[in-house]
Design a protein around this motif. Structure first.
Motif, PDB file in Angstrom:
ATOM      1  N   HIS A 170     -20.663 -28.133   1.760  1.00  0.00           N
ATOM      2  CA  HIS A 170     -20.663 -28.902   3.060  1.00  0.00           C
ATOM      3  C   HIS A 170     -19.744 -28.460   4.087  1.00  0.00           C
ATOM      4  O   HIS A 170     -19.692 -28.823   5.107  1.00  0.00           O
ATOM      5  N   ARG A 171     -18.788 -27.281   3.637  1.00  0.00           N
ATOM      6  CA  ARG A 171     -17.993 -26.687   4.622  1.00  0.00           C
ATOM      7  C   ARG A 171     -17.828 -24.965   4.347  1.00  0.00           C
ATOM      8  O   ARG A 171     -18.010 -24.865   3.040  1.00  0.00           O
ATOM      9  N   ILE A 172     -17.935 -24.344   5.395  1.00  0.00           N
ATOM     10  CA  ILE A 172     -17.882 -22.841   5.314  1.00  0.00           C
ATOM     11  C   ILE A 172     -16.872 -22.482   6.226  1.00  0.00           C
ATOM     12  O   ILE A 172     -16.906 -22.865   7.524  1.00  0.00           O
ATOM     13  N   PHE A 173     -15.770 -21.742   5.824  1.00  0.00           N
ATOM     14  CA  PHE A 173     -14.610 -21.236   6.504  1.00  0.00           C
ATOM     15  C   PHE A 173     -14.667 -19.773   6.272  1.00  0.00           C
ATOM     16  O   PHE A 173     -14.782 -19.185   5.426  1.00  0.00           O
ATOM     17  N   ILE A 174     -14.284 -18.992   7.749  1.00  0.00           N
ATOM     18  CA  ILE A 174     -14.244 -17.532   7.495  1.00  0.00           C
ATOM     19  C   ILE A 174     -12.948 -17.306   8.199  1.00  0.00           C
ATOM     20  O   ILE A 174     -12.505 -17.729   9.511  1.00  0.00           O
ATOM     21  N   ASP A 175     -12.280 -16.314   7.587  1.00  0.00           N
ATOM     22  CA  ASP A 175     -11.145 -15.510   8.504  1.00  0.00           C
ATOM     23  C   ASP A 175     -11.335 -14.019   8.486  1.00  0.00           C
ATOM     24  O   ASP A 175     -11.090 -13.681   7.355  1.00  0.00           O
ATOM     25  N   LEU A 227     -14.196 -17.743   2.991  1.00  0.00           N
ATOM     26  CA  LEU A 227     -14.138 -16.306   3.126  1.00  0.00           C
ATOM     27  C   LEU A 227     -13.211 -15.674   3.768  1.00  0.00           C
ATOM     28  O   LEU A 227     -13.061 -15.929   5.112  1.00  0.00           O
ATOM     29  N   ILE A 228     -12.268 -14.783   3.280  1.00  0.00           N
ATOM     30  CA  ILE A 228     -11.138 -14.291   3.666  1.00  0.00           C
ATOM     31  C   ILE A 228     -11.076 -12.808   3.556  1.00  0.00           C
ATOM     32  O   ILE A 228     -11.178 -12.236   2.338  1.00  0.00           O
ATOM     33  N   ILE A 249     -12.899 -13.030  -1.370  1.00  0.00           N
ATOM     34  CA  ILE A 249     -11.673 -12.614  -0.669  1.00  0.00           C
ATOM     35  C   ILE A 249     -11.653 -11.261  -0.875  1.00  0.00           C
ATOM     36  O   ILE A 249     -12.045 -10.571  -2.089  1.00  0.00           O
ATOM     37  N   THR A 250     -11.161 -10.372   0.108  1.00  0.00           N
ATOM     38  CA  THR A 250     -11.064  -9.063  -0.036  1.00  0.00           C
ATOM     39  C   THR A 250      -9.501  -8.545   0.021  1.00  0.00           C
ATOM     40  O   THR A 250      -8.873  -9.181   0.976  1.00  0.00           O
ATOM     41  N   THR A 251      -9.007  -7.856  -0.629  1.00  0.00           N
ATOM     42  CA  THR A 251      -7.643  -7.551  -0.437  1.00  0.00           C
ATOM     43  C   THR A 251      -7.386  -5.980  -0.999  1.00  0.00           C
ATOM     44  O   THR A 251      -8.391  -5.392  -1.764  1.00  0.00           O
ATOM     45  N   VAL A 277     -18.546  -5.924   4.258  1.00  0.00           N
ATOM     46  CA  VAL A 277     -20.003  -6.016   4.087  1.00  0.00           C
ATOM     47  C   VAL A 277     -20.471  -6.984   3.078  1.00  0.00           C
ATOM     48  O   VAL A 277     -21.321  -7.935   3.210  1.00  0.00           O
ATOM     49  N   CYS A 278     -19.724  -6.686   1.901  1.00  0.00           N
ATOM     50  CA  CYS A 278     -20.072  -7.908   0.779  1.00  0.00           C
ATOM     51  C   CYS A 278     -19.822  -9.417   1.264  1.00  0.00           C
ATOM     52  O   CYS A 278     -20.481 -10.351   1.050  1.00  0.00           O
ATOM     53  N   LEU A 279     -18.546  -9.641   1.954  1.00  0.00           N
ATOM     54  CA  LEU A 279     -18.063 -10.732   2.248  1.00  0.00           C
ATOM     55  C   LEU A 279     -18.958 -11.302   3.402  1.00  0.00           C
ATOM     56  O   LEU A 279     -19.226 -12.597   3.472  1.00  0.00           O
ATOM     57  N   LYS A 280     -19.388 -10.556   4.294  1.00  0.00           N
ATOM     58  CA  LYS A 280     -20.027 -11.077   5.561  1.00  0.00           C
ATOM     59  C   LYS A 280     -21.693 -11.155   4.976  1.00  0.00           C
ATOM     60  O   LYS A 280     -22.226 -12.154   5.519  1.00  0.00           O
ATOM     61  N   THR A 281     -21.964 -10.791   3.832  1.00  0.00           N
ATOM     62  CA  THR A 281     -23.510 -10.769   3.254  1.00  0.00           C
ATOM     63  C   THR A 281     -23.355 -12.076   2.790  1.00  0.00           C
ATOM     64  O   THR A 281     -24.375 -12.831   2.995  1.00  0.00           O
TER      65      THR A 281
END
Length: 826
Positions: free
Chosen positions: A381-386, A421-422, A454-456, A351-355
């Motif tokens: 300039h760029r946003i990446f999400i996995d 965002l991973i 990053i969450t892990t 939820v933190c990552l998605k927020t």
């Protein structure tokens, strides 16, 4: 650049877009909502945000802004470029609404003060409104949207002729109906009907040949037929011809208007597009009001500082269940630009990552974000999400393979202005190999200066984050006593998975859990315990730091007060001196006159000249001595006061909260308090003796008063000091008892801080809570209002640092809800 293509679905922005479109009144507004795109241009993003922010202010504060008439006429106008086409009546009605609404919006901004709504005024400044076009439309259409009779002389003549013919038909039909009723052909209660615009008489099927005319229709059962009498057929035909002529004349009028309008089409199309843009901006503002969104401080450099941020979709879902969302506080800058979040499963990491991803994307698409106004956001300039499971049977991809493909794309395209965002970094394969690959990728992202969340669960990533410059650990907090997540992020410490605690909670046998602890090894268990200890210590010192910060603010307030007093004294010094001199001068002049009279009397008495001269010298000497003494006395008094204030200010300024904190940390740990110990309340003069101890509370006798106090509010004193105080001030103790009883009688269990600044409100609340704890009430209420929620959040943050408080909740919705905080004491 956004990756992957389904980024909006992964973050939930597609639903935000749909919510904005639902607030649009026109098709063009909905088209603009669907076309709202990610932008990395600081100028464009700031313009869109300011437009929405200004519109939100208008909706909240203004009453004259148009709320209706947002109609789409763009397609209808575009076809008019073709010669021979003409505008339909319904399209003309829509165009009339559009022009009236545009004119009202432009007029609204012209009437506003010069400094208000600059961005929306700039947007409206380029709109050209042609009054003649509106006047021509008004000459064609009436207030109901129908073509006026006097739209042309020919149309007026035709409609009069139609009206005359229709009157003749009505008269003749009524006469025929009465005759048919008299002859028994039609029922007595029968009335004239209309079929396809022609007047007919309903008769029974058996009597249809008794009435001469044309059978125009019959009922569904066939028992009734509708006959148009032969006598009115010709009149109805004439009416039909006139109606056709009427339609031809209306088309002629519309063609003439279209030819008149065609040269103005470019500007009218711009006005229609402006109205669609205003519809979309208004929809974004309404959405922002609905989710309590604000415009944060905008920065040109990449950074993220979110304070009290909320995921809008999650907040909406929780509200339906009557629950409150836990706000997120998070900071990423060039010094610490990657956050590694760890913690228990279902603890809020994703939820933190998605927020973060959703709010950043909303911001760069021109939407206000649900967070505190003091949040500060930069642009990427760029946003990446996995995130999520991307396995594909068609492409022969496993979950882990899809993650690796995403990592490959990230590493090839990442820059210092990229946000990565991973979720569940390294998961999906053998833990040792997955953790090693994840750490190697993290090192590359760090070297590229990319920003990331990053969450892990991997311990090696927590260790690396703790030692690497540029990376910060984050932990999702967990209530060990209740074995449940708190959904609150704490930056600076790694999180604990609490796997064994959760296993015990869901009912796994102790034998299985203990065996698992044995298998994982004592080192791992100790690491988890140390992490918990570190988290507890960090919270303790943060509370200490918060209290010192409040004390420092209080000292700053006192210093400012003394500075103002000093300035006032210095300003009044000249006035005081002047008044003193004038008074002294007046006294001396009076005395001088008296002495002169005395000398005159001596002369008249023929006294010796030498004695007269000596008397005069003594008078002059007395005058000088009085002047010097008066001046010296005034100066000395004022200088002493100024020096006293300066010394007091210097002592206040020399107090360093950091030094006090270090001194606090360097003190050796004291022995725990026990029954019989002599104690003093922190920050007060009253002394007492501990009667009993129970947990974190003690029953203390202060003279004749016995009360319960939390241990952290007590300070141990020596027996000699206790006896000295008791011997020296028995009367003071009695007075204290009386004062406490008087305080109880006059204490009010509620305080209103609405309209106060945060610092002022916190100062008042600190005194209020201290008083409540002293008099021993069970519950108090703080009225702060709802507003943006910033004051409420700061108040509750301070309340959490105060000992002796059992709970902090909102008032019942019928008595004020979120605008009132209810504090209950232990």
């Amino acid at each position: 650049m956004i990756y992957p293509l389904n980024f909006e679905q992964k973050t939930g922005f597609d639903r935000i877009r749909e919510m904005a479109a639902s607030h649009c009144l026109s098709a063009l507004g909905r088209q603009k909502a669907a076309a709202a795109a990610f932008s990395s241009s600081f100028t464009d993003v700031k313009r869109h945000l300011l437009q929405t922010h200004e519109m939100l202010t208008i909706l909240r504060m203004e009453e004259g802004f148009p709320g209706e008439g947002y109609t789409d006429v763009e397609e209808a106008l575009k076809k008019l470029h073709i010669e021979g086409t003409y505008i339909e009546v319904s399209e003309l009605v829509a165009l009339q609404q559009v022009l009236n609404t545009v004119r009202a919006i432009v007029s609204f901004f012209k009437k506003c003060k010069a400094e208000l709504y600059p961005c929306l005024k700039t947007l409206a400044a380029g709109v050209v409104v042609y009054p003649e076009v509106s006047r021509r439309i008004d000459s064609i259409l009436d207030k109901h949207g129908a073509v006026r009779d006097n739209a042309s002389p020919e149309l007026l003549q035709l409609r009069r002729a139609i009206h005359e013919k229709e009157t003749q038909v009505v008269r003749r039909m009524n006469a025929i109906l009465k005759s048919a009723q008299a002859d028994g052909v039609a029922d007595a209660d029968t009335a004239v009907s209309i079929r396809d615009g022609r007047m007919v008489i309903p008769v029974a099927a058996a009597n249809k040949r008794k009435l001469k005319g044309l059978v125009y229709d019959e009922s569904a059962t066939g028992k009734t037929v509708f006959i148009e009498p032969i006598e009115v057929v010709e009149l109805n035909n004439e009416i039909k011809e006139l109606q056709y002529a009427e339609q031809r004349e209306i088309i002629k009028i519309l063609r003439a208007f279209t030819d008149f309008l065609r040269p103005y089409l470019p500007d009218v199309l711009l006005a229609a597009d402006f109205l669609g843009e205003m519809d979309f901006i208004k929809a974004k503002a309404q959405l922002a009001h609905r989710m309590a969104a604000v415009m944060p401080v905008l920065s040109e450099t990449p950074q993220i500082y979110l304070h009290a941020a909320r995921h809008p979709l999650l907040e909406q879902a929780l509200k339906k269940d009557g629950k409150q969302i836990v706000p997120l506080d998070l900071r990423l800058d060039t010094a610490k630009h990657i956050l590694v979040i760890s913690g228990p499963n279902a603890g809020g990491k994703s939820v933190c990552l998605k927020t973060v991803g959703l709010l950043q994307y909303m911001l760069q698409c021109g939407f206000l974000i649900p967070a505190s106004e003091n949040s500060e956001m930069g642009l990427f300039h760029r946003i990446f999400i996995d995130i999520g499971d991307e396995q594909s049977l068609e492409n022969d991809l496993s979950t882990y393979s899809s993650h690796l493909l995403n990592m490959k794309y990230f590493l090839r395209n990442v820059t210092a202005e990229t946000l990565v965002l991973i979720d569940e970094f390294g998961a999906g394969t053998e833990p040792a190999a997955g953790g090693a690959i994840a750490e190697a990728i993290l090192i590359q992202l760090l070297n590229q200066r990319a920003f990331g969340v990053i969450t892990t669960h991997y311990t090696n990533l927590k260790y690396y984050a703790a030692s690497a410059a540029g990376i910060v650990n984050g932990a999702m907090l967990f209530d060990v006593q209740k074995i449940q997540p708190l959904f609150r992020l704490e930056m600076g410490t790694p999180g604990n998975s609490f796997a064994f605690e959760l296993a015990r909670k869901i009912g796994l046998s102790d034998e299985v859990v203990k065996l698992a602890e044995t298998k994982v090894g004592e080192d791992y268990v100790n690491i988890e315990k140390n992490l918990r200890a570190i988290a507890r210590n960090k919270r303790y010192w943060e509370e200490k730091r918060s209290r010192i910060k409040q004390t420092d603010k209080h000292l700053e307030h006192i210093t400012t007060k003394y500075e103002e007093e000093l300035t006032e004294i210095q300003a009044l010094r000249k006035t005081v001196i002047k008044e003193a001199k004038d008074e002294a001068k007046r006294i001396l002049e009076t005395a001088n006159r008296q002495i002169e009279r005395t000398i005159l009397e001596i002369k008249e008495a023929q006294a010796e000249k030498t004695r007269t001269k000596a008397a005069r010298q003594q008078v002059e000497q007395l005058k000088q001595e009085l002047e010097s003494e008066a001046q010296a006395g005034i100066d000395a008094k004022i200088n002493r006061k100024i020096e006293q204030l300066k010394r007091r200010q210097e002592r206040r300024a020399q107090r360093d909260p950091k030094t006090e904190l270090q001194a606090e940390q360097s003190r050796p740990e004291e022995q725990p308090l026990a029954a019989g110990d002599k104690v003093r309340l922190s920050g007060q003069d009253g002394v007492g003796e501990i009667m009993t101890l129970k947990g974190k509370k003690a029953t203390v006798a202060f003279g004749s008063i016995i009360t319960n106090v939390t241990l952290d509010r007590l300070e141990r004193i020596s027996a000699n000091e206790y006896r000295k105080v008791m011997r020296s001030s028995p009367a003071a103790n009695n007075r204290s008892t009386l004062n406490l009883q008087e305080r109880k009688l006059h204490f009010k269990p509620a305080i209103d801080v609405r309209g106060q600044r945060v610092e002022e409100a916190i100062d008042h609340i600190n005194h209020f809570i201290d008083e409540a704890l002293m008099v021993g009430v069970e519950e108090v209420k703080i009225l702060h209002g709802k507003g943006t929620g910033a004051l409420k959040e700061e108040i509750r943050k301070i309340l959490r640092t105060i000992g002796g408080i059992r709970s902090i909740d909102d008032e019942h919705v019928e008595h004020g809800g979120a605008g009132i905080t209810v504090v209950k004491f232990e």
